[in-house]
Write a protein that holds these residues in place. Structure first.
Motif: not given
Ligand SMILES: [Zn+2]
Length: 278
Positions: A248, A250-251, A268, A271
């Motif tokens: 992901c 983002r994470c 995800c 998220d």
């Protein structure tokens, strides 16, 4: 399938080609398209502005003062090209408008899910398929409250609800999946479970991914080409679509794929937790 940003890129490409010479002749292949109209009615008409509604193009044509329209849906693989009459016609060319300035506008569609209608512009606007379309997500006034009003009672999951062209026009699977990631919403959350703040996030996310797609000239996964034959660059911007198993952005957790209602998607798990309603 071309979605709002791809169709908008085609619209802009057609406008940039400055096609305004009257139509001298038309040609149609013998192959069936998903919808098909009477091209001969356009002979002598002068092409004007190209509009867009959802995933449809509506090209205004002035026929001696009568406002005609050519309504086009690109289907899965439809595209327009501008050529000289002497240029060889590529395979899967399904209709041609020859202009008096010695150019041709050619519609090519290998998979033949696209199509066109011809008629009075006002009639085309007032009847299906245009008449039943939901609001334009990039119009002023489109926000979470409007989205909630269209989808808030739906039993369907968010991803499927967003694909309903009667609820909101122009969104397809790619941009729905991307917007849900951006909004932090699990794609299989039932639409009716969302609260106002989540609808607001989703509306904003939709506008962001669609605007980004337009700025990138559309997304080309397989077939999409703009009017000059180039691919879009939007595929480079995709955060999750087509990236199942990748980390992901983002994470870092592995993105997960799913199939629902015969369509795939990606999310995800960290998220976009399931059934988390905020
Ligand atoms: Zn994540």
């Amino acid at each position: 399938m071309p979605e709002l940003p791809e169709v908008e890129s085609v619209r802009r490409g057609l406008m940039a080609a400055r096609i305004s010479a009257p139509i001298a002749a038309v040609w149609r292949s013998e192959h069936a398209l998903r919808m098909s109209g009477d091209l001969a009615a356009l002979i002598g008409a002068r092409p004007g502005a190209v509009g867009r509604r959802g995933k449809y193009l509506l090209w205004e044509m002035d026929a001696a003062g009568e406002a005609l329209g050519l309504l086009v849906h690109l289907g899965m693989s439809g595209r327009f090209g501008v050529a000289r009459p002497s240029d060889p016609r590529v395979k899967h060319t399904h209709f041609v408008l020859r202009l008096e300035d010695d150019r041709e506008l050619r519609f090519v569609d290998p998979r033949r899910f696209g199509g066109f209608l011809v008629g009075a512009a006002a009639t085309l606007k007032g009847q299906p398929p245009l008449a039943g379309l939901g609001p334009e997500p990039l119009d002023a006034g489109f926000d979470g409250a409007l989205l909630a009003a269209r989808l808030g009672a739906s039993e369907r999951c968010l991803r499927d609800a967003l694909l309903d062209q009667r609820a909101v026009a122009g969104v397809g699977n790619i941009y729905a999946v991307e917007a849900l990631f951006l909004a932090g919403l699990h794609p299989l959350t039932p639409a009716r479970a969302l609260r106002a703040s989540a609808w607001a996030r989703l509306a904003e996310a939709l506008q962001r991914v669609l605007n980004q797609g337009i700025a990138s000239g559309g997304t080309t996964l397989k077939d999409f080409r703009n009017v000059t034959g180039e691919v879009g660059r939007g595929q480079d911007d995709l955060k999750v679509y087509g990236r199942e198993g990748e980390p992901c952005p983002r994470c870092g957790q592995a993105l997960r794929g799913f199939v629902h209602g015969g369509r795939s998607g990606v999310f995800c798990p960290s998220d976009q937790p399931r059934r988390q309603i905020r």
